[in-house]
Design an enzyme around this catalytic site. Structure first.
Site, PDB file in Angstrom:
ATOM      1  N   CYS A 343       0.826  -1.202   0.000  1.00  0.00           N
ATOM      2  CA  CYS A 343       0.000   0.000   0.000  1.00  0.00           C
ATOM      3  C   CYS A 343       0.866   1.260   0.000  1.00  0.00           C
ATOM      4  CB  CYS A 343      -0.913   0.002   1.225  1.00  0.00           C
ATOM      5  SG  CYS A 343      -1.982   1.452   1.320  1.00  0.00           S
ATOM      6  N   PRO A 344       0.724   2.108  -1.016  1.00  0.00           N
ATOM      7  CA  PRO A 344       1.502   3.357  -1.024  1.00  0.00           C
ATOM      8  C   PRO A 344       1.040   4.344   0.041  1.00  0.00           C
ATOM      9  CG  PRO A 344      -0.037   3.291  -2.876  1.00  0.00           C
ATOM     10  CD  PRO A 344      -0.090   1.951  -2.228  1.00  0.00           C
TER      11      PRO A 344
END
Length: 490
Positions: A343-344
């Site tokens: 997940c960025p």
């Protein structure tokens, strides 16, 4: 809302006497008491033999007239010569009720010291405290409460306390006094109305302000028996300033809630980004020498809980045999157990050990963005009393509130993204499957049955899947609903 304005049942006739030509008006004991003419009162009683304990043609007593105008010497004389301090007129009001109309404190002391009942009620259930609140006689109300212990929270026949009446009449100082003495702000009358309902009904801005600032935010949402909140009552009666204040106060609660949720979101963001998502240890992590140890020689390929007969379990980078639901993350350069996705937002992988934290984070973020949007819309709406005819509503909003508009657009983008992610994660948790497995189901043999169709061996039903996730934060891969395809083949 079927509420009619209730008129105060006090003696309106008590104000009909005029001060001009007083001597001509003093024609009996009643007018003498009303004008405070003790000499003529004595003459009527001592010379003419007129009774001081009988009512006039309207049922009012001389003691009531003296009480209304705060003539303590007249009241004392009447009481000493047969006047009944608890005598009541046709609507059962006593001299103390009349004293409360104009705040006649000195006369009240005379009456109460001579046995007047401080809790005497008229036909409407009004006591002296109610009448004082109805006329805004704050000092009188405080006096009989402090010195004679009058019940400042007593209900009348309609279930309305003095605070209801002070709010209805808009006497802010009386409201402050009653609240200072801990009068019940949440009391609902027989119509289900609180004092705030009555203040809103009459459009009393200052009364509403005092009640809202001193009360609990939940009282803004209380509905009467007709289903109306104070805000809805004010809007229905056309009291726009009150309606705007009440909706702003209600949204203020949402604003504080949004700030609290935003703080929780930041905590969960830090926790998700810094927590080990479930990195699988390599031989180097265990202190072994990668040059002398062969991981394949240390695993019984025929009798291993890790090995599932799938050569894709071998990680050429980490040099380990990883569990079947794991995957090597190229961003983190580690194998992650029960890998979901990288997940960025949190700059970290989502896996077995931090997926629960991640789900809480996105759920709280969704609620935060929603409440923030509500507050922004309310700010725009309350800031537009009237839109000029020559310009459109959108142009007017953009010119007057450009910052709020920009914030609202960005917040909506975040809300849509967070909501989508929350729904998708909730769906996957209910089915015990990861984002990676859904995206690459065709590549994983363990997600197919012997006939080649999709079948998740780790799905134990929605209830057990969700229960295990909420309790442990993950599900146990050793518990499978049916053997994977590789085991069936063996």
């Amino acid at each position: 809302m079927a509420i009619s304005e209730i008129e105060v049942a006090s003696s309106s006739e008590a104000t009909t006497h005029h001060d001009n030509n007083q001597a001509a008006n003093v024609i009996d004991v009643f007018s003498a008491a009303a004008y405070g003419d003790l000499d003529k009162l004595r003459k009527f009683f001592e010379v003419d033999g007129v009774s001081l304990s009988s009512p006039d043609g309207n049922g009012y007593y001389a003691l009531q007239w003296a009480a209304l105008n705060n003539f303590s010497d007249i009241a004392q004389y009447i009481i000493e010569h047969g006047g009944d301090v608890n005598a009541s007129d046709n609507i059962q009001q006593t001299a103390l009720h009349w004293a409360a109309v104009r705040g006649s404190i000195v006369v009240a002391d005379v009456l109460l010291h001579n046995g007047a009942q401080v809790e005497a009620a008229d036909v409407n259930g009004y006591r002296a405290v109610h009448v004082a609140a109805q006329y805004g006689q704050t000092a009188f109300l405080n006096h009989i409460v402090a010195r004679y212990h009058a019940d400042y929270d007593a209900p009348d026949n309609g279930g309305r306390s003095p605070l209801h009446w002070a709010a209805y009449k808009g006497y802010a100082d009386t409201i402050r006094l009653l609240l200072f003495r801990d009068a019940s702000q949440g009391r609902q009358d027989k119509e289900g109305c609180t004092p705030l309902h009555w203040a809103a009904l009459r459009g009393n801005v200052e009364a509403c302000t005092v009640l809202v600032h001193a009360g609990k935010k939940q009282e803004l949402m209380v509905k009467d028996k007709a289903g109306f909140t104070p805000f809805q009552l004010a809007s229905d009666k056309g009291h726009r300033p009150v309606a705007l204040f009440l909706v702003t106060a209600a949204v203020g609660l949402w604003g504080w809630t949004a700030l609290s949720l935003a703080f929780v979101s930041l905590i969960m963001l830090y926790k998700c980004s810094s927590k080990d998502p479930g990195y699988i240890k390599t031989s180097g992590d265990l202190g072994g020498d990668g040059d002398t140890e062969d991981p394949l020689l240390n695993v019984d390929l025929n009798n291993s809980t890790v090995w599932m007969g799938n050569w894709s379990q071998l990680c050429p980078t980490c040099k380990i045999i990883r569990p079947v639901r794991s995957k090597h993350c190229h961003a983190c350069n580690r194998c992650v157990e029960q890998f979901d996705h990288h997940c960025p937002w949190i700059s970290n992988c989502v896996g077995k050990r931090n997926k629960k934290d991640f789900f809480i984070f996105i759920t709280v973020a969704t609620l935060t963005s929603f409440l923030a949007a509500v507050v922004a819309v309310q700010r725009i709406w309350t800031g537009i009393p009237e839109v000029p005819i020559q310009e459109t509503w959108i142009h007017h909003v953009a010119v007057r509130h450009p910052g709020v508009v920009v914030f609202l657009v960005l917040d909506i983008v975040i809300f849509v993204a967070a909501t989508t992610l929350t729904i998708s994660q909730a769906s996957q948790i209910a089915r015990n499957i990861t984002t990676n497995e859904l995206a690459n189901a065709i590549r994983y043999n363990y997600l197919r049955s012997p006939n080649g169709r999709f079948r998740n061996p780790y799905n134990h039903g929605c209830r057990k899947n969700c229960t295990d996730f909420l309790i442990h934060g993950y599900t146990n891969d050793d518990e499978i609903a049916w053997p994977p395809r590789q085991l069936v083949a063996r």
